[in-house]
Write an enzyme that holds these catalytic residues in place. Structure first.
Site, PDB file in Angstrom:
ATOM      1  N   ASP A  37       0.833  -1.206   0.000  1.00 15.16           N
ATOM      2  CA  ASP A  37       0.000   0.000   0.000  1.00 15.16           C
ATOM      3  C   ASP A  37       0.860   1.245   0.000  1.00 15.16           C
ATOM      4  O   ASP A  37       1.762   1.396   0.823  1.00 15.16           O
ATOM      5  CB  ASP A  37      -0.900  -0.009   1.249  1.00 15.16           C
ATOM      6  CG  ASP A  37      -1.795   1.216   1.325  1.00 15.16           C
ATOM      7  OD1 ASP A  37      -2.937   1.131   0.855  1.00 15.16           O
ATOM      8  OD2 ASP A  37      -1.341   2.246   1.864  1.00 15.16           O
ATOM      9  N   TYR A  42       2.664  10.062  -0.484  1.00 14.89           N
ATOM     10  CA  TYR A  42       3.863   9.543   0.181  1.00 14.89           C
ATOM     11  C   TYR A  42       5.132   9.848  -0.618  1.00 14.89           C
ATOM     12  O   TYR A  42       6.238   9.649  -0.106  1.00 14.89           O
ATOM     13  CB  TYR A  42       3.771   8.030   0.394  1.00 14.89           C
ATOM     14  CG  TYR A  42       2.604   7.543   1.211  1.00 14.89           C
ATOM     15  CD1 TYR A  42       1.766   8.421   1.895  1.00 14.89           C
ATOM     16  CD2 TYR A  42       2.312   6.173   1.279  1.00 14.89           C
ATOM     17  CE1 TYR A  42       0.691   7.955   2.631  1.00 14.89           C
ATOM     18  CE2 TYR A  42       1.245   5.704   2.026  1.00 14.89           C
ATOM     19  CZ  TYR A  42       0.428   6.596   2.686  1.00 14.89           C
ATOM     20  OH  TYR A  42      -0.646   6.127   3.414  1.00 14.89           O
ATOM     21  N   HIS A 100      -7.932   9.308  -1.218  1.00  8.95           N
ATOM     22  CA  HIS A 100      -7.244   9.296   0.073  1.00  8.95           C
ATOM     23  C   HIS A 100      -8.075   9.955   1.173  1.00  8.95           C
ATOM     24  O   HIS A 100      -8.182   9.427   2.286  1.00  8.95           O
ATOM     25  CB  HIS A 100      -5.887   9.997  -0.063  1.00  8.95           C
ATOM     26  CG  HIS A 100      -4.881   9.579   0.937  1.00  8.95           C
ATOM     27  ND1 HIS A 100      -3.530   9.717   0.736  1.00  8.95           N
ATOM     28  CD2 HIS A 100      -5.010   9.019   2.167  1.00  8.95           C
ATOM     29  CE1 HIS A 100      -2.870   9.254   1.796  1.00  8.95           C
ATOM     30  NE2 HIS A 100      -3.744   8.828   2.674  1.00  8.95           N
ATOM     31  N   GLN A 152     -10.504   2.364   3.507  1.00  9.94           N
ATOM     32  CA  GLN A 152      -9.329   2.385   4.388  1.00  9.94           C
ATOM     33  C   GLN A 152      -9.482   3.467   5.453  1.00  9.94           C
ATOM     34  O   GLN A 152      -9.703   4.637   5.134  1.00  9.94           O
ATOM     35  CB  GLN A 152      -8.056   2.625   3.567  1.00  9.94           C
ATOM     36  CG  GLN A 152      -6.802   2.527   4.399  1.00  9.94           C
ATOM     37  CD  GLN A 152      -5.521   2.585   3.596  1.00  9.94           C
ATOM     38  OE1 GLN A 152      -4.537   3.188   4.036  1.00  9.94           O
ATOM     39  NE2 GLN A 152      -5.518   1.958   2.424  1.00  9.94           N
ATOM     40  N   SER A 179      -2.574   2.381  10.453  1.00  9.15           N
ATOM     41  CA  SER A 179      -2.111   2.567  11.846  1.00  9.15           C
ATOM     42  C   SER A 179      -2.668   1.461  12.747  1.00  9.15           C
ATOM     43  O   SER A 179      -3.221   1.726  13.820  1.00  9.15           O
ATOM     44  CB  SER A 179      -2.525   3.943  12.388  1.00  9.15           C
ATOM     45  OG  SER A 179      -1.917   4.976  11.662  1.00  9.15           O
ATOM     46  N   PRO A 180      -2.509   0.194  12.346  1.00  8.26           N
ATOM     47  CA  PRO A 180      -3.168  -0.892  13.078  1.00  8.26           C
ATOM     48  C   PRO A 180      -2.573  -1.188  14.446  1.00  8.26           C
ATOM     49  O   PRO A 180      -3.179  -1.938  15.214  1.00  8.26           O
ATOM     50  CB  PRO A 180      -3.012  -2.090  12.132  1.00  8.26           C
ATOM     51  CG  PRO A 180      -1.752  -1.797  11.384  1.00  8.26           C
ATOM     52  CD  PRO A 180      -1.763  -0.311  11.169  1.00  8.26           C
ATOM     53  N   GLU A 231       8.161  -9.630  12.350  1.00 13.01           N
ATOM     54  CA  GLU A 231       7.282  -9.850  13.504  1.00 13.01           C
ATOM     55  C   GLU A 231       5.815  -9.610  13.127  1.00 13.01           C
ATOM     56  O   GLU A 231       4.928 -10.370  13.533  1.00 13.01           O
ATOM     57  CB  GLU A 231       7.671  -8.915  14.650  1.00 13.01           C
ATOM     58  CG  GLU A 231       8.941  -9.322  15.374  1.00 13.01           C
ATOM     59  CD  GLU A 231       9.288  -8.342  16.486  1.00 13.01           C
ATOM     60  OE1 GLU A 231       8.481  -7.409  16.740  1.00 13.01           O
ATOM     61  OE2 GLU A 231      10.359  -8.500  17.100  1.00 13.01           O
ATOM     62  N   ASN A 232       5.568  -8.554  12.369  1.00 13.94           N
ATOM     63  CA  ASN A 232       4.187  -8.281  11.947  1.00 13.94           C
ATOM     64  C   ASN A 232       3.642  -9.431  11.115  1.00 13.94           C
ATOM     65  O   ASN A 232       2.490  -9.845  11.295  1.00 13.94           O
ATOM     66  CB  ASN A 232       4.135  -6.979  11.140  1.00 13.94           C
ATOM     67  CG  ASN A 232       4.394  -5.739  11.983  1.00 13.94           C
ATOM     68  OD1 ASN A 232       4.284  -5.775  13.207  1.00 13.94           O
ATOM     69  ND2 ASN A 232       4.748  -4.654  11.332  1.00 13.94           N
TER      70      ASN A 232
END
Length: 266
Positions: A37, A42, A100, A152, A179-180, A231-232
Site C-alpha cells: 500500500d 507519500y 485518500h 481504508q 495505523s493498526p 514480527e508483523n
C-alpha cells in the site's frame, strides 16, 4: 490483474523515497507480503515499483494499492495522475486506487465518475475510498457504477471503528486498517501486554491478530525495521482465544492517531 488480495498488507507511509523504501518493499515481499500500500502523497511510488522489481516476485502474484491526493480529485486531475501513478509503480494496471480523503478537491460529481472511467479504461482494477464517514460512503456507493472494493481507515484496539466494520460486512467491501498498532501506543496498554505475554507475542502482534480475527478487516502495518516487518508477518500465526478477543473488544477509547481539523469526522 493480481490474483488475490492478501489481508495482511505492507504499508509504506513515511518510507523515504529511494533506497529505504525500495529495500523495505523488497524485503517485505521476500518475507511473504503480497499486498503493498502506498499513496501519491507519500512521494515514493517509483521506489515502491523499484522494490517490486527487486523482489523478483511475479507482478501477477502481488496486489498494489495507491491513493489519489486531495489536490488531484477533479475529473481531469484524477484521470491524469492515476495514469502517472501507474507508470511510476511500473505496473500494467493499479490493483486498487483509493480516494485518500474526501476533502479539498473532492467532488462526488467529478471524482467518482473518474474512478469508474479509470476501471473501464483498464488503468485501475478496483475502486477504494479512505477516511469516509458513513453518509459519504452511502453517497459514493450510490453514485459509482463499479463496486467499492475497500474502505481504508485508522483502526486498532483503541479505535475499533465498529460502525464502519459493520458497514463493510453489510456492503461486502474490505475495511483496510491503517495505523493498526496505533504507532505502538498499544505497547502501553496493560490488557494487550498481558494477552501478549500469554501468547508469547508482542502487543503489536496481538493487535494485528485481533484485527485479523474480525470479518472483512485487512490491516496494513508500516515498518522500516526488517525485524518488525517479520514480527508483523508472524502475527498471522497467532490464534487468540474467544476470551482474549472479548477482552480486547472492551478496549475501545475512540483514540485517534491521525486527526486534524479538516478531517471528515470533525
Amino acid at each position: 490483474m493480481a490474483t488475490a488480495f492478501d489481508r495482511l498488507g505492507y504499508g509504506t507511509y513515511k518510507l523515504a523515497d529511494g533506497e529505504e523504501c525500495a529495500a523495505g518493499v523488497a524485503h517485505a515481499i521476500e518475507t511473504g507480503y503480497r499486498h503493498v500500500d502506498t499513496a501519491q502523497g507519500y512521494d515514493n511510488e517509483a521506489s515502491v515499483g523499484d522494490g517490486i522489481d527487486r523482489s523478483g516476485v511475479d507482478r501477477d502474484d502481488l496486489f498494489v494499492a495507491t491513493k489519489l491526493s486531495t489536490d488531484n480529485l477533479s475529473y481531469d486531475d484524477a484521470v491524469e495522475t492515476a495514469r502517472a501513478s501507474r507508470d511510476r509503480l511500473g505496473v500494467d494496471s493499479i490493483d486498487l486506487l483509493y480516494v485518500h480523503w474526501p476533502i479539498n478537491s473532492y467532488d462526488p460529481e467529478e471524482t467518482l465518475p473518474a474512478l469508474d472511467d479509470l476501471v473501464d479504461d483498464g488503468v485501475i482494477d478496483r475502486i477504494g475510498l479512505s477516511n469516509f464517514e458513513p453518509d459519504q460512503l452511502d453517497e459514493a456507493i450510490d453514485r459509482l457504477d463499479h463496486d467499492v472494493f475497500a474502505h481504508q481507515v485508522e483502526c486498532h484496539p483503541l479505535l475499533q471503528q465498529e460502525r464502519l466494520r459493520e458497514y463493510a460486512v453489510e456492503d461486502g467491501h474490505w475495511l483496510v486498517a491503517y495505523s493498526p498498532i496505533a504507532r505502538n501506543r498499544v505497547a502501553d496498554v496493560d490488557a494487550l501486554r498481558e494477552v501478549a505475554a500469554a501468547q508469547d507475542a508482542t502487543p503489536a502482534q496481538v493487535s494485528l491478530a485481533w484485527l485479523l480475527s474480525k470479518e472483512r478487516v485487512a490491516p496494513i502495518p508500516k515498518a522500516a525495521d526488517h525485524g518488525h516487518v517479520e514480527e508483523n508477518w508472524a502475527a498471522r500465526e497467532i490464534d487468540l482465544t474467544d476470551e482474549q478477543i472479548a477482552r480486547i473488544d472492551g478496549l475501545d477509547r475512540g483514540e485517534r492517531v491521525v486527526d486534524f481539523a479538516e478531517a471528515p469526522w470533525n
